[in-house]
Design a protein around this motif. Structure first.
Motif, PDB file in Angstrom:
ATOM      1  N   GLY A  10       0.827  -1.289   0.096  1.00 45.66           N
ATOM      2  CA  GLY A  10       0.019  -0.034   0.040  1.00 45.66           C
ATOM      3  C   GLY A  10       0.810   1.326  -0.028  1.00 45.66           C
ATOM      4  O   GLY A  10       0.776   2.210  -0.691  1.00 45.66           O
ATOM      5  N   ALA A  11       2.029   0.952   0.656  1.00 49.56           N
ATOM      6  CA  ALA A  11       2.504   2.466   0.855  1.00 49.56           C
ATOM      7  C   ALA A  11       3.557   2.532  -0.383  1.00 49.56           C
ATOM      8  O   ALA A  11       3.712   3.637  -1.050  1.00 49.56           O
ATOM      9  N   MET A  12       3.850   1.513  -1.134  1.00 50.72           N
ATOM     10  CA  MET A  12       4.840   1.571  -2.332  1.00 50.72           C
ATOM     11  C   MET A  12       3.640   2.132  -3.218  1.00 50.72           C
ATOM     12  O   MET A  12       4.226   3.164  -4.314  1.00 50.72           O
ATOM     13  N   ILE A  13       2.525   1.496  -3.492  1.00 49.48           N
ATOM     14  CA  ILE A  13       1.858   2.250  -4.599  1.00 49.48           C
ATOM     15  C   ILE A  13       1.006   3.540  -4.381  1.00 49.48           C
ATOM     16  O   ILE A  13       1.300   4.107  -5.293  1.00 49.48           O
ATOM     17  N   ALA A  14       0.869   3.948  -3.256  1.00 44.41           N
ATOM     18  CA  ALA A  14       0.292   5.169  -2.950  1.00 44.41           C
ATOM     19  C   ALA A  14       1.749   6.086  -3.188  1.00 44.41           C
ATOM     20  O   ALA A  14       1.285   7.149  -3.971  1.00 44.41           O
ATOM     21  N   VAL A  15       2.927   6.083  -2.630  1.00 44.83           N
ATOM     22  CA  VAL A  15       3.980   6.854  -2.932  1.00 44.83           C
ATOM     23  C   VAL A  15       4.184   6.938  -4.548  1.00 44.83           C
ATOM     24  O   VAL A  15       4.646   7.969  -5.083  1.00 44.83           O
ATOM     25  N   GLY A  16       4.235   5.719  -5.023  1.00 43.82           N
ATOM     26  CA  GLY A  16       4.464   5.701  -6.415  1.00 43.82           C
ATOM     27  C   GLY A  16       3.555   6.512  -7.242  1.00 43.82           C
ATOM     28  O   GLY A  16       3.958   7.201  -8.300  1.00 43.82           O
ATOM     29  N   ILE A  17       2.015   6.460  -7.088  1.00 46.81           N
ATOM     30  CA  ILE A  17       1.216   7.295  -7.876  1.00 46.81           C
ATOM     31  C   ILE A  17       1.501   8.644  -7.589  1.00 46.81           C
ATOM     32  O   ILE A  17       1.203   9.436  -8.711  1.00 46.81           O
ATOM     33  N   ALA A  18       1.645   9.145  -6.257  1.00 46.07           N
ATOM     34  CA  ALA A  18       2.043  10.430  -6.010  1.00 46.07           C
ATOM     35  C   ALA A  18       3.217  11.018  -6.876  1.00 46.07           C
ATOM     36  O   ALA A  18       3.224  12.175  -7.438  1.00 46.07           O
ATOM     37  N   ALA A  19       4.322  10.276  -6.805  1.00 47.65           N
ATOM     38  CA  ALA A  19       5.381  10.445  -7.465  1.00 47.65           C
ATOM     39  C   ALA A  19       5.072  10.708  -8.956  1.00 47.65           C
ATOM     40  O   ALA A  19       5.979  11.492  -9.504  1.00 47.65           O
ATOM     41  N   LEU A  51      10.096   3.838   0.368  1.00 47.03           N
ATOM     42  CA  LEU A  51      11.332   4.169  -0.292  1.00 47.03           C
ATOM     43  C   LEU A  51      11.147   3.486  -1.788  1.00 47.03           C
ATOM     44  O   LEU A  51      11.692   4.218  -2.726  1.00 47.03           O
ATOM     45  N   ILE A  52      10.545   2.410  -2.117  1.00 40.23           N
ATOM     46  CA  ILE A  52      10.798   1.855  -3.462  1.00 40.23           C
ATOM     47  C   ILE A  52       9.702   2.599  -4.248  1.00 40.23           C
ATOM     48  O   ILE A  52       9.835   2.915  -5.243  1.00 40.23           O
ATOM     49  N   GLY A  53       8.591   3.178  -3.852  1.00 37.25           N
ATOM     50  CA  GLY A  53       7.800   3.838  -4.552  1.00 37.25           C
ATOM     51  C   GLY A  53       8.148   5.219  -4.832  1.00 37.25           C
ATOM     52  O   GLY A  53       7.956   5.818  -6.173  1.00 37.25           O
ATOM     53  N   SER A  54       9.160   5.926  -4.012  1.00 34.38           N
ATOM     54  CA  SER A  54       9.549   7.161  -4.328  1.00 34.38           C
ATOM     55  C   SER A  54      10.748   7.100  -5.599  1.00 34.38           C
ATOM     56  O   SER A  54      11.122   8.213  -6.011  1.00 34.38           O
ATOM     57  N   ARG A  55      10.993   5.937  -6.060  1.00 25.81           N
ATOM     58  CA  ARG A  55      11.946   5.822  -7.336  1.00 25.81           C
ATOM     59  C   ARG A  55      11.211   6.760  -8.390  1.00 25.81           C
ATOM     60  O   ARG A  55      11.889   6.923  -9.362  1.00 25.81           O
ATOM     61  N   PHE A  56      10.000   6.380  -8.586  1.00 28.16           N
ATOM     62  CA  PHE A  56       9.186   7.032  -9.703  1.00 28.16           C
ATOM     63  C   PHE A  56       9.205   8.553  -9.640  1.00 28.16           C
ATOM     64  O   PHE A  56       9.239   9.323 -10.598  1.00 28.16           O
ATOM     65  N   ALA A  57       9.718   9.386  -8.467  1.00 31.03           N
ATOM     66  CA  ALA A  57       9.883  10.912  -8.404  1.00 31.03           C
ATOM     67  C   ALA A  57      10.855  11.122  -9.396  1.00 31.03           C
ATOM     68  O   ALA A  57      11.280  12.421  -9.666  1.00 31.03           O
ATOM     69  N   ARG A  58      12.276  10.229  -9.640  1.00 29.50           N
ATOM     70  CA  ARG A  58      13.092  10.769 -10.510  1.00 29.50           C
ATOM     71  C   ARG A  58      13.031  10.560 -12.061  1.00 29.50           C
ATOM     72  O   ARG A  58      13.517  10.456 -12.829  1.00 29.50           O
ATOM     73  N   MET A  59      11.489   9.851 -12.337  1.00 27.01           N
ATOM     74  CA  MET A  59      11.325   9.423 -13.772  1.00 27.01           C
ATOM     75  C   MET A  59      10.141  10.504 -14.274  1.00 27.01           C
ATOM     76  O   MET A  59       9.155  10.750 -13.662  1.00 27.01           O
ATOM     77  N   LYS A  60      10.229  10.950 -15.613  1.00 21.67           N
ATOM     78  CA  LYS A  60       9.150  11.620 -16.165  1.00 21.67           C
ATOM     79  C   LYS A  60       8.400  10.568 -16.568  1.00 21.67           C
ATOM     80  O   LYS A  60       8.568   9.641 -17.233  1.00 21.67           O
ATOM     81  N   VAL A  61       6.955  11.135 -16.947  1.00 16.26           N
ATOM     82  CA  VAL A  61       5.992  10.260 -17.382  1.00 16.26           C
ATOM     83  C   VAL A  61       6.253   9.978 -18.653  1.00 16.26           C
ATOM     84  O   VAL A  61       5.988   8.706 -19.101  1.00 16.26           O
ATOM     85  N   ASN A  62       6.721  10.714 -19.481  1.00 11.37           N
ATOM     86  CA  ASN A  62       7.054  10.198 -20.907  1.00 11.37           C
ATOM     87  C   ASN A  62       8.411   9.220 -21.155  1.00 11.37           C
ATOM     88  O   ASN A  62       8.004   8.149 -21.876  1.00 11.37           O
ATOM     89  N   THR A  63       9.085   9.219 -20.305  1.00 10.19           N
ATOM     90  CA  THR A  63      10.259   8.241 -19.969  1.00 10.19           C
ATOM     91  C   THR A  63       9.765   7.163 -19.754  1.00 10.19           C
ATOM     92  O   THR A  63       9.909   5.906 -20.286  1.00 10.19           O
ATOM     93  N   LEU A  64       8.767   7.003 -18.710  1.00  2.00           N
ATOM     94  CA  LEU A  64       7.991   5.740 -17.964  1.00  2.00           C
ATOM     95  C   LEU A  64       7.342   5.167 -19.342  1.00  2.00           C
ATOM     96  O   LEU A  64       7.325   3.815 -19.301  1.00  2.00           O
ATOM     97  N   ALA A  77       2.694  11.626 -10.418  1.00  2.00           N
ATOM     98  CA  ALA A  77       1.868  12.743 -10.590  1.00  2.00           C
ATOM     99  C   ALA A  77       2.468  13.879 -10.292  1.00  2.00           C
ATOM    100  O   ALA A  77       2.137  15.168 -10.676  1.00  2.00           O
ATOM    101  N   GLY A  78       3.942  13.863 -10.145  1.00  4.04           N
ATOM    102  CA  GLY A  78       4.771  14.774  -9.935  1.00  4.04           C
ATOM    103  C   GLY A  78       5.162  15.365  -8.766  1.00  4.04           C
ATOM    104  O   GLY A  78       5.906  16.610  -8.572  1.00  4.04           O
ATOM    105  N   ARG A  79       4.747  14.824  -7.526  1.00  2.00           N
ATOM    106  CA  ARG A  79       5.005  15.396  -6.207  1.00  2.00           C
ATOM    107  C   ARG A  79       6.834  14.841  -6.141  1.00  2.00           C
ATOM    108  O   ARG A  79       7.048  13.787  -6.299  1.00  2.00           O
ATOM    109  N   PRO A  80       7.348  15.872  -5.443  1.00  2.00           N
ATOM    110  CA  PRO A  80       8.865  15.792  -5.312  1.00  2.00           C
ATOM    111  C   PRO A  80       9.100  14.957  -4.040  1.00  2.00           C
ATOM    112  O   PRO A  80       9.419  15.507  -2.910  1.00  2.00           O
ATOM    113  N   LEU A  81       8.891  13.486  -4.185  1.00  2.00           N
ATOM    114  CA  LEU A  81       8.776  12.751  -2.745  1.00  2.00           C
ATOM    115  C   LEU A  81      10.189  11.971  -2.882  1.00  2.00           C
ATOM    116  O   LEU A  81      11.111  11.508  -3.712  1.00  2.00           O
ATOM    117  N   ALA A  82      10.756  12.030  -1.677  1.00  2.00           N
ATOM    118  CA  ALA A  82      12.000  11.218  -1.158  1.00  2.00           C
ATOM    119  C   ALA A  82      12.149  10.640   0.189  1.00  2.00           C
ATOM    120  O   ALA A  82      11.510  11.423   1.032  1.00  2.00           O
TER     121      ALA A  82
END
Length: 361
Positions: A47-56, A255-268, A58-63
């Motif tokens: 749950g933590a991973m998915i929630a943080v991943g979605i927010a990341a 921590l796992i979900g926050s990895r998406f914060a360093r990725m752009k949507v078009n890259t993903l 979406a553009g939130r600067p999570l870390a």
């Protein structure tokens, strides 16, 4: 004032970093608790991973700051070591065979995934080998930079593999009836304040020693080894309070979900098909070796699945904790995979990847 600040041996985190950490852990806590109350398997970490991943995404600067990451890994290690018993230690004799098969499985899945990326998606050999190599992400990243590989593509493939495994494995094992749908109570008692103090001191001391020796995943394994010895010898009974263990699982998920914060949507989006396809190849090959181990040994199927899953070491050990799976077996195998990948990958890239002259050109 500037001279005093510059002379400090460490730099205090900025307000932006503090706000980012609070937001990350807050979102992770909400996601983890929602999954937990919904009785979903591996609820806190998934749950933590998915929630943080979605927010990341979406553009939130999570870390998650390094100090919090290290704290979470130490707590996870202590919790893993607290479930050690003499019965688990007696099963170590079966490890040489299964670790040997794991090394072969890692080799085959790496080449299978890389061949798929080259043939289907047109990746160059170096990028394909690095993306197909499971685990040791820091080593993979360094090699990618040195060899001029597709760093963004590799990051997407590696991150998606960890995300999918962490989210899907608990579901699959629970549906198959091989793991509880809700996290079980791992210890019947909570250690006394004095025992908790001994656990923390011993875990931190050994973690720091392993850190100085450049041992992989030193914070988690140092705490796990110290806790395992103390519990296995009967010097400490009980473990951390349930809420502390829950905090560690939420922290790993965030921590796992926050990895998406360093990725752009078009890259993903541009690499998602490559990530899913190479993941399917790796899982299919790993599944063959899982079947071989299950048919030739007496190791539990659920233990073998998590031990052979080509995911990140910290994430898979966190799943072992929340799904009540043998942490010694899983830890030994993922550590072996890490060592194998760290040693073998540079040689594989040198032999089969692009030559350094091509990179320089």
């Amino acid at each position: 004032m500037k001279q005093i600040t510059a002379s400090l041996p460490f730099e205090l985190p900025s307000r932006a970093k503090i706000r980012s950490a609070i937001e990350t852990l807050g979102i992770g806590s909400v996601g983890g608790l929602v999954f937990l109350f919904a009785n979903l398997p591996g609820g806190l970490i998934s749950g933590a991973m998915i929630a943080v991943g979605i927010a990341a995404i979406a553009g939130r600067p999570l870390a998650v700051p390094p100090i919090l990451t290290q704290t979470v890994l130490v707590l996870l290690g202590i919790s893993l070591g607290s479930v050690v018993s003499r019965h688990l230690i007696q099963q170590v004799s079966a490890y040489p065979l299964t670790i040997g098969l794991l090394a072969l499985a890692t080799f085959c899945s790496t080449f299978g995934s890389s061949y798929y990326l080259q043939r289907i998606h047109g990746w160059d050999r170096t990028s394909a080998f690095l993306a197909g190599s499971p685990g040791a992400l820091s080593q993979i990243t360094i090699l990618a930079v040195e060899r001029g590989a597709d760093l963004q593509g590799i990051a997407v493939v590696q991150t998606m593999r960890v995300i999918i495994l962490t989210a899907a494995l608990p579901m699959v094992l629970a549906i198959a009836g091989l793991a509880p749908s809700a996290a079980p109570s791992l210890t019947t008692t909570i250690a006394s304040p004095f025992e908790l103090l001994i656990l923390v001191i011993a875990s931190l001391a050994l973690s720091l020693l392993l850190r100085l020796a450049k041992f992989p995943a030193s914070w988690m394994f140092g705490a796990m080894i110290a806790s395992s010895v103390l519990h296995g010898a009967g010097w400490v009974e009980g473990g951390l309070p349930n809420w502390v263990r829950g905090v560690a699982l939420i922290g790993i998920g965030a921590l796992i979900g926050s990895r998406f914060a360093r990725m752009k949507v078009n890259t993903l989006a541009g690499h998602i098909n490559a990530a899913l396809g190479s993941f399917a190849i790796a899982i299919a090959i790993s599944g063959i070796f899982v079947a071989i181990v299950v048919l030739t040994t007496h190791v539990k199927f659920s233990d073998v699945v998590v031990a052979f899953a080509p995911g990140a070491m910290d994430a898979m050990l966190a799943l072992a904790l929340t799904l009540h799976i043998d942490p010694i077996f899983v830890g030994a195998h993922h550590l072996s995979r890490f060592v194998f990948v760290t040693i073998a990958t540079p040689g594989i890239v040198h032999l089969f990847g692009r030559t350094q002259d091509d990179v320089d050109d």
